[in-house]
Design a protein around this motif. Structure first.
Motif, PDB file in Angstrom:
ATOM      1  N   THR A  94       0.811  -1.227   0.000  1.00  0.00           N
ATOM      2  CA  THR A  94       0.000   0.000   0.000  1.00  0.00           C
ATOM      3  C   THR A  94       0.842   1.274   0.000  1.00  0.00           C
ATOM      4  N   ASP A  95       2.139   1.126  -0.237  1.00  0.00           N
ATOM      5  CA  ASP A  95       3.019   2.296  -0.294  1.00  0.00           C
ATOM      6  C   ASP A  95       3.116   2.755  -1.748  1.00  0.00           C
ATOM      7  N   GLY A  96       2.521   3.893  -2.053  1.00  0.00           N
ATOM      8  CA  GLY A  96       2.496   4.372  -3.426  1.00  0.00           C
ATOM      9  C   GLY A  96       3.885   4.596  -3.997  1.00  0.00           C
ATOM     10  N   GLU A  97       4.826   5.077  -3.189  1.00  0.00           N
ATOM     11  CA  GLU A  97       6.181   5.300  -3.678  1.00  0.00           C
ATOM     12  C   GLU A  97       6.866   3.981  -4.026  1.00  0.00           C
ATOM     13  N   THR A  98       6.685   2.976  -3.162  1.00  0.00           N
ATOM     14  CA  THR A  98       7.287   1.670  -3.424  1.00  0.00           C
ATOM     15  C   THR A  98       6.697   1.025  -4.667  1.00  0.00           C
ATOM     16  N   SER A  99       5.403   1.228  -4.921  1.00  0.00           N
ATOM     17  CA  SER A  99       4.748   0.601  -6.073  1.00  0.00           C
ATOM     18  C   SER A  99       5.422   0.981  -7.380  1.00  0.00           C
ATOM     19  N   GLY A 100       6.032   2.176  -7.411  1.00  0.00           N
ATOM     20  CA  GLY A 100       6.722   2.596  -8.626  1.00  0.00           C
ATOM     21  C   GLY A 100       7.926   1.743  -8.950  1.00  0.00           C
ATOM     22  N   ARG A 101       8.526   1.093  -7.942  1.00  0.00           N
ATOM     23  CA  ARG A 101       9.683   0.228  -8.171  1.00  0.00           C
ATOM     24  C   ARG A 101       9.280  -1.141  -8.709  1.00  0.00           C
ATOM     25  N   TYR A 102       7.996  -1.454  -8.624  1.00  0.00           N
ATOM     26  CA  TYR A 102       7.508  -2.762  -9.084  1.00  0.00           C
ATOM     27  C   TYR A 102       6.410  -2.541 -10.131  1.00  0.00           C
ATOM     28  N   SER A 103       6.792  -1.921 -11.242  1.00  0.00           N
ATOM     29  CA  SER A 103       5.811  -1.552 -12.262  1.00  0.00           C
ATOM     30  C   SER A 103       5.076  -2.762 -12.816  1.00  0.00           C
ATOM     31  N   HIS A 104       5.752  -3.916 -12.890  1.00  0.00           N
ATOM     32  CA  HIS A 104       5.105  -5.124 -13.417  1.00  0.00           C
ATOM     33  C   HIS A 104       4.048  -5.665 -12.451  1.00  0.00           C
ATOM     34  N   ALA A 105       4.076  -5.198 -11.196  1.00  0.00           N
ATOM     35  CA  ALA A 105       3.146  -5.713 -10.182  1.00  0.00           C
ATOM     36  C   ALA A 105       2.181  -4.635  -9.695  1.00  0.00           C
ATOM     37  N   ARG A 106       2.143  -3.489 -10.359  1.00  0.00           N
ATOM     38  CA  ARG A 106       1.316  -2.383  -9.886  1.00  0.00           C
ATOM     39  C   ARG A 106      -0.170  -2.672 -10.052  1.00  0.00           C
ATOM     40  N   ILE A 107      -0.934  -2.200  -9.082  1.00  0.00           N
ATOM     41  CA  ILE A 107      -2.395  -2.279  -9.102  1.00  0.00           C
ATOM     42  C   ILE A 107      -2.884  -0.835  -8.945  1.00  0.00           C
ATOM     43  N   GLY A 108      -3.069  -0.155 -10.052  1.00  0.00           N
ATOM     44  CA  GLY A 108      -3.391   1.256  -9.978  1.00  0.00           C
ATOM     45  C   GLY A 108      -2.160   2.065  -9.599  1.00  0.00           C
ATOM     46  N   GLU A 109      -2.374   3.270  -9.077  1.00  0.00           N
ATOM     47  CA  GLU A 109      -1.270   4.175  -8.765  1.00  0.00           C
ATOM     48  C   GLU A 109      -0.634   3.904  -7.414  1.00  0.00           C
TER      49      GLU A 109
END
Length: 437
Positions: free
Chosen positions: A60-75
């Motif tokens: 649920t960390d939006g900043e961390t999600s950017g490092r895992y673009s292949h695993a992103r669920i929305g922004e």
């Protein structure tokens, strides 16, 4: 809204079972915070009136999600199985026997778990997701959740308590109650970092044979028969250990006849799907009828249920058997039911045939190599059976009748599977019906 994001994301995951069908409804059944930035979700999905449940580690960390673009669920969200900075929570929970809301983390008595290791996702799986921690553990998350204890967890923990040697040692698991039943969400076992996959080893042997000028499978550089013999011994020992760890029984004559009738129905269904099978129907029907005529009762016990070369690993010392989940797609009750151990034997015999013929698909020399394929398969089949007998497996004259029928039953299943998924492989199981004695 999270449910809308999940609806668009989940259909693209390879472990999602409802591909190609619209989602009628999706809701989050359970949402538990495991640690800041990490939630455990159980998602309920309805399609065409049927419901399936899936589990997700939601970052649920939006900043961390950017490092895992292949695993992103929305922004702002991502599939956190790919984030080694948070997946250590799973090992910690098992090591400490934590209860987090309805989730129960447990470890096997007497097993110490190193919680300092970082994880990496294995990329080859279709229906589950496995995290490898260092070179020590492999944690399998069962993405699609079926209420009840997973057969693999049930079997390997029981065998471990009996000191069995042909398994990857279990360390811990995660469970929760679904529909009032304790349900396995994940399990952690020993990771066999230096072991070799049985299917890959067999294919190397076949490839060496096809490239060799030596016409004999037993003399070619990649002879596999000694390994097949050892695998037969290991299989018999696993069957003996299963019979010690779990109840056994006997299938009486009436049940044998019912089994034959069930197999005949499956044959008829397969013929409707693959009409070319009709010309071999008599071979299969005769094998089934011999079982009904000759076999009065069948000893039954817990078995592997989906046994083939891809389910075994060769370590530096011996063979190890993996994935005791049973046949994918079958109801849990069927996968846990007692069966003849010859079902596993038949599955491995079919796997030798597959290994021998797999490399012929698209090979311009296929016709010329067919005799070598047949010789390789027969050599390894007989070596495996000899090893199984040497290891204490029961193979009497009456057993040969049942084994033949179980092999053909497996081949019927393979025909429909290949017709649906890999049509170019269809000649492999079809060849099984041309070798009847």
């Amino acid at each position: 809204m999270l449910t809308e994001l999940l609806s668009g994301w989940i259909t693209h995951q390879r472990w999602f079972a409802g591909k190609g069908r619209p989602i009628d409804d999706l809701n989050v059944e359970s949402d538990i915070e495991l640690r800041p930035g990490l939630r455990h979700l159980i998602i309920s999905v309805r399609q065409a009136g049927e419901r399936d449940r899936y589990q997700l580690l939601l970052g649920t960390d939006g900043e961390t999600s950017g490092r895992y673009s292949h695993a992103r669920i929305g922004e702002n969200y991502y599939d956190a199985v790919y984030d080694p900075d948070v997946t250590g929570t799973l090992l910690e929970g098992m090591a400490e026997d934590r209860d987090i809301g309805p989730l129960r983390f447990r470890h096997l008595e007497g097993k110490w778990i190193d919680t300092s290791l970082r994880s990496l996702v294995l990329g080859a799986e279709q229906s589950n997701t496995s995290l490898v921690y260092g070179e020590t553990y492999i944690c399998k998350l069962f993405r699609r959740l079926i209420p009840g204890v997973n057969p693999e967890l049930e079997i390997v923990t029981a065998l471990a308590r009996h000191g069995a040697g042909h398994i990857a040692q279990p360390y811990g698991w995660i469970e929760a109650d679904l529909d009032g039943e304790p349900t396995t969400l994940a399990m952690t076992q020993e990771f066999l970092a230096t072991a070799n996959d049985g299917w890959a080893l067999a294919l190397t042997s076949v490839r060496d044979l096809y490239a060799s000028f030596d016409p004999s499978a037993s003399d070619a550089g990649g002879d596999f028969s000694s390994e097949s013999h050892r695998l037969g011994i290991a299989t018999a020992e696993v069957h003996r250990e299963l019979a010690t760890a779990f109840p056994t029984g006997v299938m009486e004559s009436q049940d044998v006849k019912q089994m034959v009738e069930d197999q005949q129905r499956r044959l008829a269904q397969a013929i409707t799907e693959v009409p070319a099978l009709v010309e071999h129907a008599r071979v299969v029907e005769d094998a089934y009828q011999r079982v009904a005529d000759v076999v009065s009762e069948i000893p039954v016990q817990r078995v592997h249920g989906d046994y083939h070369l891809g389910q075994v690993m060769r370590t530096t010392t011996d063979w190890v058997v993996l994935d005791f989940e049973g046949e994918p797609g079958q109801p849990l009750a069927e996968r846990r039911a007692l069966s003849s151990p010859l079902r596993d034997v038949a599955g491995m015999l079919r796997s030798f045939d597959y290994a021998a013929r797999h490399l012929l698909a698209g090979n311009p020399r296929a016709e010329a190599l067919l005799p070598r394929a047949a010789e390789w398969a027969e050599l390894n089949r007989s070596s495996f059976l000899a090893g199984y007998s040497a290891g204490g497996g029961h193979l009497h004259a009456e057993d040969a009748v049942l084994l033949r029928a179980l092999e053909l039953s497996k081949a019927v299943y393979e025909v429909t599977y290949e017709a649906r998924n890999r049509p170019t492989w269809l000649p492999i199981p079809m060849a099984a019906f041309k070798t009847d004695n």
